[in-house]
Motif scaffolding. Sequence first.
Motif, mmCIF file in Angstrom:
data_model
loop_
_atom_site.group_PDB
_atom_site.id
_atom_site.type_symbol
_atom_site.label_atom_id
_atom_site.label_comp_id
_atom_site.label_asym_id
_atom_site.label_seq_id
_atom_site.Cartn_x
_atom_site.Cartn_y
_atom_site.Cartn_z
ATOM 1 N N LYS A 126 0.839 -1.199 0.000
ATOM 2 C CA LYS A 126 0.000 0.000 0.000
ATOM 3 C C LYS A 126 0.875 1.249 0.000
ATOM 4 O O LYS A 126 0.431 2.318 -0.398
ATOM 5 C CB LYS A 126 -0.921 0.019 1.225
ATOM 6 N N TYR A 127 2.099 1.104 0.509
ATOM 7 C CA TYR A 127 3.030 2.226 0.558
ATOM 8 C C TYR A 127 4.389 1.751 0.074
ATOM 9 O O TYR A 127 4.905 0.733 0.557
ATOM 10 C CB TYR A 127 3.147 2.772 1.983
ATOM 11 N N VAL A 128 4.950 2.463 -0.880
ATOM 12 C CA VAL A 128 6.283 2.139 -1.387
ATOM 13 C C VAL A 128 7.245 3.206 -0.873
ATOM 14 O O VAL A 128 7.201 4.364 -1.289
ATOM 15 C CB VAL A 128 6.294 2.107 -2.928
ATOM 16 N N LYS A 148 0.128 10.916 2.243
ATOM 17 C CA LYS A 148 -0.203 11.067 3.659
ATOM 18 C C LYS A 148 -1.611 10.545 3.953
ATOM 19 O O LYS A 148 -1.816 9.764 4.885
ATOM 20 C CB LYS A 148 -0.082 12.531 4.075
ATOM 21 N N THR A 149 -2.577 10.981 3.162
ATOM 22 C CA THR A 149 -3.962 10.541 3.372
ATOM 23 C C THR A 149 -4.086 9.044 3.129
ATOM 24 O O THR A 149 -4.787 8.334 3.865
ATOM 25 C CB THR A 149 -4.900 11.315 2.435
ATOM 26 N N TRP A 150 -3.427 8.555 2.115
ATOM 27 C CA TRP A 150 -3.462 7.133 1.760
ATOM 28 C C TRP A 150 -2.910 6.286 2.906
ATOM 29 O O TRP A 150 -3.516 5.289 3.311
ATOM 30 C CB TRP A 150 -2.641 6.950 0.492
ATOM 31 N N VAL A 151 -1.768 6.680 3.458
ATOM 32 C CA VAL A 151 -1.169 5.944 4.567
ATOM 33 C C VAL A 151 -2.057 6.032 5.802
ATOM 34 O O VAL A 151 -2.269 5.043 6.512
ATOM 35 C CB VAL A 151 0.247 6.472 4.872
ATOM 36 N N SER A 152 -2.599 7.216 6.064
ATOM 37 C CA SER A 152 -3.490 7.405 7.208
ATOM 38 C C SER A 152 -4.693 6.475 7.129
ATOM 39 O O SER A 152 -5.051 5.817 8.121
ATOM 40 C CB SER A 152 -3.959 8.866 7.246
ATOM 41 N N GLU A 153 -5.306 6.406 5.969
ATOM 42 C CA GLU A 153 -6.482 5.544 5.805
ATOM 43 C C GLU A 153 -6.133 4.078 6.027
ATOM 44 O O GLU A 153 -6.855 3.345 6.728
ATOM 45 C CB GLU A 153 -7.077 5.728 4.409
ATOM 46 N N HIS A 154 -5.036 3.635 5.456
ATOM 47 C CA HIS A 154 -4.679 2.219 5.571
ATOM 48 C C HIS A 154 -4.217 1.861 6.982
ATOM 49 O O HIS A 154 -4.460 0.741 7.445
ATOM 50 C CB HIS A 154 -3.624 1.861 4.530
ATOM 51 N N VAL A 167 6.112 12.076 11.720
ATOM 52 C CA VAL A 167 6.789 11.218 10.747
ATOM 53 C C VAL A 167 6.693 11.911 9.390
ATOM 54 O O VAL A 167 5.593 12.222 8.918
ATOM 55 C CB VAL A 167 6.137 9.822 10.676
ATOM 56 N N VAL A 168 7.838 12.180 8.782
ATOM 57 C CA VAL A 168 7.880 12.875 7.499
ATOM 58 C C VAL A 168 7.863 11.840 6.370
ATOM 59 O O VAL A 168 8.729 10.952 6.314
ATOM 60 C CB VAL A 168 9.134 13.764 7.387
ATOM 61 N N LEU A 169 6.884 11.971 5.478
ATOM 62 C CA LEU A 169 6.810 11.081 4.319
ATOM 63 C C LEU A 169 7.522 11.749 3.146
ATOM 64 O O LEU A 169 7.105 12.814 2.684
ATOM 65 C CB LEU A 169 5.351 10.797 3.945
ATOM 66 N N PRO A 170 8.597 11.149 2.659
ATOM 67 C CA PRO A 170 9.371 11.769 1.577
ATOM 68 C C PRO A 170 8.770 11.469 0.211
ATOM 69 O O PRO A 170 7.931 10.572 0.056
ATOM 70 C CB PRO A 170 10.736 11.103 1.723
#
Length: 382
Positions: free
Chosen positions: A79-81, A110-116, A241-244
């Motif tokens: 879901k996250y690469v 950010k939203t995608w990771v938050s939802e999952h 947490v910073v998503l690059p």
Amino acid sequence: MPVSGTIEESTAQTAHATPESPSADVLRPHAEQTFAAELAALAAADDRPRPVNWRLSPWAVSLYLLGGTLPDGTVITPKYVGPRRIVEVAVTTLATDRALLLLGVPGTAKTWVSEHLAAAVSGNSTLLVQGTAGTPEEAIRYGWNYARLLAHGPSREALVPSPVMRAMRDGTTARVEELTRIPADVQDTLITILSEKTLPVPELGEEVQAVRGFNLIATANDRDRGVNELSSALRRRFNTVVLPLPATADAEVDIVSRRVDQLGRSLDLPAVPEGVEEIRRVVTVFRELREGVSADGRTKLKSPSGTLSTAEAISVVTGGLALAAHFGDGVLRPGDVAAGILGAVVRDPAADRVIWQEYLETVVRERDGWKDFYRACREAGV
């Protein structure tokens, strides 16, 4: 005093239960619906300790986001690469008493990771507050059914719980999107919730105390610094947490391909594999303009005013696939993505158009195998 069982019963009807399986007509099912089979397989195979009210262990939540293969052969799709440690820190944060703030430039998932994360931890990603300049305090705390309020005064029956209040009561995960878009005085309503794990209801002389398992995930945009900066008191309540941005072009192509494929299936668009060459071209253009240098490092470039994020690349490619499906032969070609790229790059008609024309003439025109793309972009800009 702590809220009794009565208020829990009075708000139960308005609480979000775990979403049921979506209808075939639903355009965008929630994560826990789309990946229900994966979550069920993970739960069955997960023999590690789980925090109270978690559906999966932290290890299984990380596996759900990063992807892998279970002992029974079930494939868990990524879901996250991105860096594994980022996911591990985010998941671990949710298992503590600190809230999680996902920070990054627009389009870093950010939203995608938050939802999952919410789907994997609580089985419900719908307890959501969408932050805007007009988000009221009631969206985070609670509101009132004004018909009942006027008729009978403040009562438990008239209280309308917010998503955050419901998450506190049920021991689940709440989400706040675009936290820095919310006015500062409204942001600060979270301080007591996150520090004391209580939500006072002074009108009733009561409070809601968070049940074990409750936590909150917020997202914020790097570009919004100075809009509504978080107070130091509120920032201390979060682990940030910073998503690059994707580290390599190959990683970004993989992300765009996966998301476009998922979106395409719901929209009955052509399969992505036939358009991988154009996806790579879109990603290359965005990365070069974003970084201010050509891929070979030989040509310095001016960056346009837009962010040219991965999310925007996904949008451009999805739009191109729709053009190919409805007005072409179903194969993604340069002409299908050219207009979308132009729209993403040229946000400021005066300055950005000059930057785009210079890029076309100094980089795209001279690149082997890009003649069709160059012509399509020139025609789109006429």
